[in-house]
Design a protein around this motif. Structure first.
Motif, PDB file in Angstrom:
ATOM      1  N   GLN A   1       0.771  -0.775  -0.061  1.00 42.75           N
ATOM      2  CA  GLN A   1      -0.292  -0.094   0.186  1.00 42.75           C
ATOM      3  C   GLN A   1       1.148   1.351  -0.022  1.00 42.75           C
ATOM      4  O   GLN A   1       1.503   1.628   1.061  1.00 42.75           O
ATOM      5  CB  GLN A   1      -1.081  -0.205   0.864  1.00 42.75           C
ATOM      6  CG  GLN A   1      -1.948  -1.464   1.200  1.00 42.75           C
ATOM      7  CD  GLN A   1      -2.735  -0.944   2.700  1.00 42.75           C
ATOM      8  OE1 GLN A   1      -2.059  -0.466   3.594  1.00 42.75           O
ATOM      9  NE2 GLN A   1      -3.697  -1.980   2.628  1.00 42.75           N
ATOM     10  N   PRO A   2       1.674   1.229  -1.164  1.00 41.95           N
ATOM     11  CA  PRO A   2       2.530   2.370  -0.905  1.00 41.95           C
ATOM     12  C   PRO A   2       1.606   4.816  -1.427  1.00 41.95           C
ATOM     13  O   PRO A   2       2.378   5.308  -0.474  1.00 41.95           O
ATOM     14  CB  PRO A   2       3.194   2.907  -2.300  1.00 41.95           C
ATOM     15  CG  PRO A   2       2.538   1.822  -3.533  1.00 41.95           C
ATOM     16  CD  PRO A   2       1.316   1.083  -2.418  1.00 41.95           C
ATOM     17  N   VAL A   3       0.089   4.437  -0.850  1.00 50.83           N
ATOM     18  CA  VAL A   3      -0.030   5.575  -0.931  1.00 50.83           C
ATOM     19  C   VAL A   3      -0.846   5.895   0.434  1.00 50.83           C
ATOM     20  O   VAL A   3      -0.026   6.685   0.703  1.00 50.83           O
ATOM     21  CB  VAL A   3      -1.032   5.658  -1.143  1.00 50.83           C
ATOM     22  CG1 VAL A   3      -1.419   5.615  -3.267  1.00 50.83           C
ATOM     23  CG2 VAL A   3      -2.293   4.796  -1.513  1.00 50.83           C
ATOM     24  N   VAL A   4      -0.240   4.855   1.254  1.00 51.60           N
ATOM     25  CA  VAL A   4      -0.482   4.981   2.868  1.00 51.60           C
ATOM     26  C   VAL A   4       0.394   5.281   3.239  1.00 51.60           C
ATOM     27  O   VAL A   4       1.056   4.815   3.278  1.00 51.60           O
ATOM     28  CB  VAL A   4      -1.206   3.859   3.269  1.00 51.60           C
ATOM     29  CG1 VAL A   4      -1.373   3.788   5.181  1.00 51.60           C
ATOM     30  CG2 VAL A   4      -2.676   3.032   2.900  1.00 51.60           C
TER      31      VAL A   4
ATOM     32  N   GLY B   1       2.542   7.647   6.835  1.00 50.39           N
ATOM     33  CA  GLY B   1       2.589   8.269   8.041  1.00 50.39           C
ATOM     34  C   GLY B   1       3.310   7.971   9.476  1.00 50.39           C
ATOM     35  O   GLY B   1       4.689   6.743   9.131  1.00 50.39           O
ATOM     36  N   LYS B   2       3.718   8.288  10.129  1.00 49.14           N
ATOM     37  CA  LYS B   2       4.579   8.193  11.552  1.00 49.14           C
ATOM     38  C   LYS B   2       3.694   7.027  12.267  1.00 49.14           C
ATOM     39  O   LYS B   2       4.821   6.299  12.198  1.00 49.14           O
ATOM     40  CB  LYS B   2       4.286   9.233  12.346  1.00 49.14           C
ATOM     41  CG  LYS B   2       5.091   9.216  13.449  1.00 49.14           C
ATOM     42  CD  LYS B   2       4.998  10.648  13.913  1.00 49.14           C
ATOM     43  CE  LYS B   2       6.989  11.070  14.917  1.00 49.14           C
ATOM     44  NZ  LYS B   2       6.915  12.471  15.902  1.00 49.14           N
TER      45      LYS B   2
END
Length: 148
Positions: free
Chosen positions: A98-101, A103-104
């Motif tokens: 899932q490359p679009v997701v 975040g830290k």
């Protein structure tokens, strides 16, 4: 103190076939470069350059191949190969699936999955633990062994 320019002064600018740039001002005011210009020598130089063109291209191609081999050797020296067997439990890199997701607080690894088939060296088909097949094959670089 600056030194005076001599009659053999060459501009730092060159055109496609090694021809010097001549400004319109130099033609109008007749600079030393325009005075000593000989078109026959220019044509001879261009013909000589064209004769050596294939040799120059071949040298460039060989240098490029040598550089590619050197880069490949450097890269492969750092690669750690991973191999899995059928029925091994693995985790999958979530950035690969899932490359679009992002975040830290995003999970780095997801799963666990079971290796169902070794497609080729370093490529694997995975299934969920209930036996359902995952449609894509995965590179071993994006997998990590899962220990229970």
């Amino acid at each position: 103190m600056t030194t005076p320019r001599s009659a053999t002064y060459e501009t730092p600018f060159r055109l496609t076939y090694g021809v010097d740039v001549v400004l319109p001002v130099e033609v109008r005011l007749i600079s030393p470069r325009v005075k000593v210009f000989d078109p026959s020598l220019t044509l001879e130089g261009l013909w000589f350059h064209n004769d050596l063109l294939e040799e120059t291209r071949e040298e460039s191609r060989l240098r490029m191949i040598a550089q590619q081999e050197k880069t490949t050797k450097y890269f492969n020296k750092k690669v750690k190969t991973k191999s899995f067997r059928v029925s091994d439990l693995v985790l999958r890199d979530s950035a690969a699936s899932q490359p679009v997701v992002s975040g830290k607080f995003k999970l780095t690894w997801e799963g666990s999955y079971r290796v169902s088939k070794v497609v080729s060296a370093g490529t694997y088909e995975l299934t969920y633990l209930n036996g359902q097949l995952i449609k894509n094959a995965w590179n071993g670089m994006h997998l990590k062994k899962f220990y229970q």
